[in-house]
Design an enzyme around this catalytic site. Structure first.
Site, PDB file in Angstrom:
ATOM      1  N   TRP A   1       0.826  -1.214   0.000  1.00 33.85           N
ATOM      2  CA  TRP A   1       0.000   0.000   0.000  1.00 33.85           C
ATOM      3  C   TRP A   1       0.854   1.256   0.000  1.00 33.85           C
ATOM      4  CZ3 TRP A   1      -4.413  -0.759  -1.923  1.00 33.85           C
ATOM      5  CH2 TRP A   1      -5.093  -1.944  -1.696  1.00 33.85           C
TER       6      TRP A   1
ATOM      7  N   ASP B   1      -1.254   6.402   6.648  1.00 36.92           N
ATOM      8  CA  ASP B   1      -2.400   5.624   6.170  1.00 36.92           C
ATOM      9  C   ASP B   1      -2.779   4.638   7.275  1.00 36.92           C
ATOM     10  OD1 ASP B   1      -4.154   3.846   5.018  1.00 36.92           O
ATOM     11  OD2 ASP B   1      -2.871   3.311   3.319  1.00 36.92           O
TER      12      ASP B   1
ATOM     13  N   LYS C   1     -12.975  -1.382   7.046  1.00 34.49           N
ATOM     14  CA  LYS C   1     -12.345  -2.492   7.777  1.00 34.49           C
ATOM     15  C   LYS C   1     -12.967  -2.622   9.164  1.00 34.49           C
ATOM     16  CE  LYS C   1      -8.891  -2.300   4.719  1.00 34.49           C
ATOM     17  NZ  LYS C   1      -8.518  -3.316   3.773  1.00 34.49           N
TER      18      LYS C   1
END
Ligand code: PMP
Length: 403
Positions: free
Chosen positions: A115, A204, A229
């Site tokens: 990511w 992040d 999530k």
């Protein structure tokens, strides 16, 4: 309904608490006695705006977000922020240092998984500054390409005055935990950051947001996370932004910064109370219900200890299975993520037998990410300790049978 649902160990979108889903079903038909469903009501109605306010206050209180930071709700997911942080932070840097050339202006990226790698690729694509790699964990891994551990602090090399310093806490695909908690062995090297007060530190937090406290939250310029999530359906992106990073992007563009699309401007969104345009109303509603429930249970502090216990149980079973030769962890000990446990099942056809056996017991969505394969067990907030015990028992049984 309760007993018949399978356990969803998916990595996102992922499981939500059943009590919340049941309440949301009612809200879809009749939201707070208005007679109108929540997906149908105006985002400017007093009922909806008070929902936005209470979601914000739940985040602020449970995470101890300091008054120096604003909370902004937007759309576009984590990927949208790969672009937005670059544009907003470059605008800020341009206002601070209008005379630097694009080559002199630097953005620092810490790469510990796919990511952060994607975020760095986007930064390069957008341009406006040169990209400096602080460290790339893949170059230090056993095969020099996968991400299996967080590098040692001496491998980090920060620039002197970057426009942003980017990292990803908990890299889900590879299951690597990069924590900014100084207690952790895989911690962020705050002591190596360039001297000076307000760091342009961007994190992040997509995969662990609201699963535990955010250490050193006040030292961050921007923290962002998709809701899908731990706290709600996809479509809602949450930002915590220090006020000096909420800048007039049009003034910066006049000085030569890249123009910022209006929906990506932190200032436009912050000034409009996250209601500049129509937000993802349903996601906001459900995230609000999830965090209200979280508050009743004791807030992120409750989830921090629950998630710690869950992870500890799963890793213990995994290690036990490793000694029997049934499994192989994808990450080194000490770098494993609390939220996503990733490993290979060893032996001919063993992975499909593992998945089929789990499915027969009502445990779903365990197949690893398409880019890394293997098994991934996601243990987000909605996964209960009892459900964790079920997968732990299965991990042990399977390892014994396949030893
Ligand atoms: N960052 C992390 C850590 C993620 O796990 C994900 C998605 N799983 C993303 C970014 C991308 O988020 P989105 O799909 O919301 O764009």
């Amino acid at each position: 309904m309760t007993n018949e649902r399978p356990i969803n160990f998916g990595a996102g979108p992922s499981a939500l608490p059943e009590t919340v889903l049941e309440e949301a079903c009612k809200g879809l038909i009749n939201f707070q006695g208005t007679g109108i469903g929540v997906a149908e009501i105006s985002h400017r109605s007093k009922e909806f705006t008070s929902l936005v306010a209470s979601l914000e206050s739940n985040i602020r209180t449970q995470l101890d977000v300091p008054p120096t930071h604003k909370i902004i709700f937007t759309q576009g997911g984590g990927t949208g922020q790969f672009s937005a942080v670059v544009l907003n932070m470059l605008a800020r840097h341009r206002l601070l240092h209008p005379d630097l050339s694009d080559e002199q202006r630097v953005m620092d990226y810490v790469i510990t998984g796919s990511w952060s790698k994607k975020a760095e690729t986007e930064a390069k694509r957008l341009g406006g500054a040169s990209v400096h790699i602080v460290v790339d964990a893949s170059t230090k891994s056993k095969d020099s390409k996968s991400f299996d551990a967080i590098p040692a602090h001496e491998d980090f090399d920060f620039s002197a005055d970057p426009a942003l310093i980017y990292y990803c806490e908990n890299e889900t695909v590879d299951g690597v935990q990069f924590s900014n908690d100084e207690q952790s062995s895989a911690s962020f090297p705050f002591h190596l950051l360039p001297a000076g007060g307000l760091w342009p530190l961007v994190a992040d937090y997509s995969s662990s947001f609201m699963s535990r406290k955010i250490p050193r939250i006040a030292d961050h310029a921007v923290i962002f996370a998709g809701a899908q999530k731990n706290i709600g359906p996809a479509g809602l992106t949450i930002l915590i932004v220090r006020q000096d990073c909420i800048v007039d992007v049009d003034a910066a563009a006049k000085l030569g910064a890249i123009p910022v699309p209006i929906t990506m401007s932190y200032k436009i969104n912050a000034d409009a109370g996250s209601l500049y345009n129509t937000p993802s109303t349903l996601s906001i509603y459900i995230a609000g219900l999830v965090l209200e429930r979280s508050k009743q249970l004791g807030g992120v502090v409750y989830f921090e200890s629950l998630n710690g216990r869950k992870a500890q149980k799963v890793y213990a079973a995994l290690r036990e299975g490793e000694t029997k030769g049934a499994y192989r962890s994808k990450v080194k000990e000490g770098s494993g993520s609390w939220m996503n446990v990733v490993f290979d099942v060893l032996g001919d056809n063993a992975e499909s037998r593992f998945l089929a056996g789990a499915e027969a017991l009502g445990m779903m969505a365990l197949k690893g990410h398409r880019s890394v394969g293997g098994i991934r067990i996601s243990l987000y907030n909605a996964i209960t300790e009892e459900q964790t015990d079920r997968i732990v028992a299965y991990l042990k049984d399977f390892a014994t049978q396949n030893a």
